[in-house]
Scaffold this motif. Structure first.
Motif, short mmCIF file in Angstrom:
data_model
loop_
_atom_site.label_atom_id
_atom_site.label_comp_id
_atom_site.label_asym_id
_atom_site.label_seq_id
_atom_site.Cartn_x
_atom_site.Cartn_y
_atom_site.Cartn_z
N ILE A 268 -8.67 -0.52 6.51
CA ILE A 268 -8.63 0.82 5.93
C ILE A 268 -7.18 1.28 5.82
O ILE A 268 -6.31 0.77 6.53
CB ILE A 268 -9.46 1.85 6.75
N GLU A 269 -6.98 2.24 4.94
CA GLU A 269 -5.66 2.84 4.76
C GLU A 269 -5.82 4.34 4.89
O GLU A 269 -6.68 4.94 4.25
CB GLU A 269 -5.11 2.48 3.38
N ASP A 270 -4.99 4.96 5.75
CA ASP A 270 -5.09 6.41 5.93
C ASP A 270 -4.26 7.14 4.88
O ASP A 270 -3.64 6.52 4.01
CB ASP A 270 -4.72 6.83 7.35
N GLU A 271 -4.23 8.45 4.99
CA GLU A 271 -3.56 9.30 4.00
C GLU A 271 -2.05 9.07 3.94
O GLU A 271 -1.41 9.32 2.93
CB GLU A 271 -3.84 10.78 4.32
N LYS B 252 -2.08 1.10 7.25
CA LYS B 252 -3.29 0.28 7.23
C LYS B 252 -3.64 -0.16 8.64
O LYS B 252 -2.76 -0.36 9.48
CB LYS B 252 -3.07 -0.95 6.35
N GLY C 162 -12.76 0.43 -1.83
CA GLY C 162 -12.25 1.45 -2.74
C GLY C 162 -12.76 2.85 -2.45
O GLY C 162 -12.23 3.83 -2.96
N THR C 163 -13.78 2.95 -1.60
CA THR C 163 -14.35 4.25 -1.26
C THR C 163 -13.43 4.99 -0.28
O THR C 163 -12.92 4.40 0.66
CB THR C 163 -15.74 4.07 -0.61
N ALA C 164 -13.23 6.28 -0.53
CA ALA C 164 -12.50 7.14 0.41
C ALA C 164 -13.55 7.88 1.22
O ALA C 164 -14.47 8.48 0.67
CB ALA C 164 -11.60 8.11 -0.34
N GLN D 61 -8.80 11.31 6.08
CA GLN D 61 -9.44 10.50 5.06
C GLN D 61 -8.93 9.06 5.14
O GLN D 61 -7.73 8.83 5.35
CB GLN D 61 -9.16 11.07 3.67
N THR E 106 -9.33 5.16 3.14
CA THR E 106 -9.80 4.40 1.99
C THR E 106 -10.03 2.96 2.43
O THR E 106 -9.20 2.36 3.11
CB THR E 106 -8.75 4.43 0.86
#
Length: 150
Positions: A94-97, A101, A128-130, A141, A143
């Motif tokens: 995941i990658e945060d705001e 990662k 690809g979903t946030a 959030q 992604t």
């Protein structure tokens, strides 16, 4: 699931818990009994710190054994091999705001629990979903960058 009822585990996670239980019921239990026997030799049990400490350690070990037995008895084995959606056993990047990662495993054994705020937010999501993750310091959030099975 605070009482661990119906907890989902992959076959590998179940095997890891079974190995831990076997170690506790075998070598660790034998070591606890030996420690108690050694401490008994030190004399008067009412004032024998070593004896009371060994008995306390044995009690903690037995409680952990009961907890693991209960957990394994009530667990449901699942195999989530899909790389399309996040499930128990998925390894998710995941990658945060802020663009940082991180890679996490959805697991009740040594990973992010599917019942945690992050786990609940990710379960069933796709690449690809946030997702919005509720947290004590405020929601954030993430992604989903990639999903693979463990």
């Amino acid at each position: 699931m605070s009482d661990l009822e119906g907890q989902q585990l992959t076959a590998a996670q179940r095997a890891a818990l079974e190995a831990e239980l076997a170690d506790m019921e075998g070598p660790q239990r034998a070591a606890a009994v030996a420690a108690i026997a050694t401490a008994r030799e030190f004399g008067d049990l009412s004032e024998n710190f070593e004896y009371h400490a060994a008995k306390n350690e044995q009690g903690l070990l037995e409680a952990r054994i009961r907890k693991l037995r209960h957990r394994l008895h009530n667990a449901v084995t699942v195999e989530h091999t899909s790389t399309d959606t996040v499930g128990v056993g998925s390894i998710v990047e995941i990658e945060d705001e802020q663009g940082e990662k991180m890679e996490i495993e959805i697991s009740s054994v040594g990973g992010v629990s599917p019942d945690s705020p992050l786990g609940r937010a990710l379960m069933g999501a796709t690449v690809g979903t946030a997702v919005d993750v509720p947290a004590p310091r405020g929601a954030w959030q993430a992604t989903i960058v990639s999903i693979r099975s463990s």
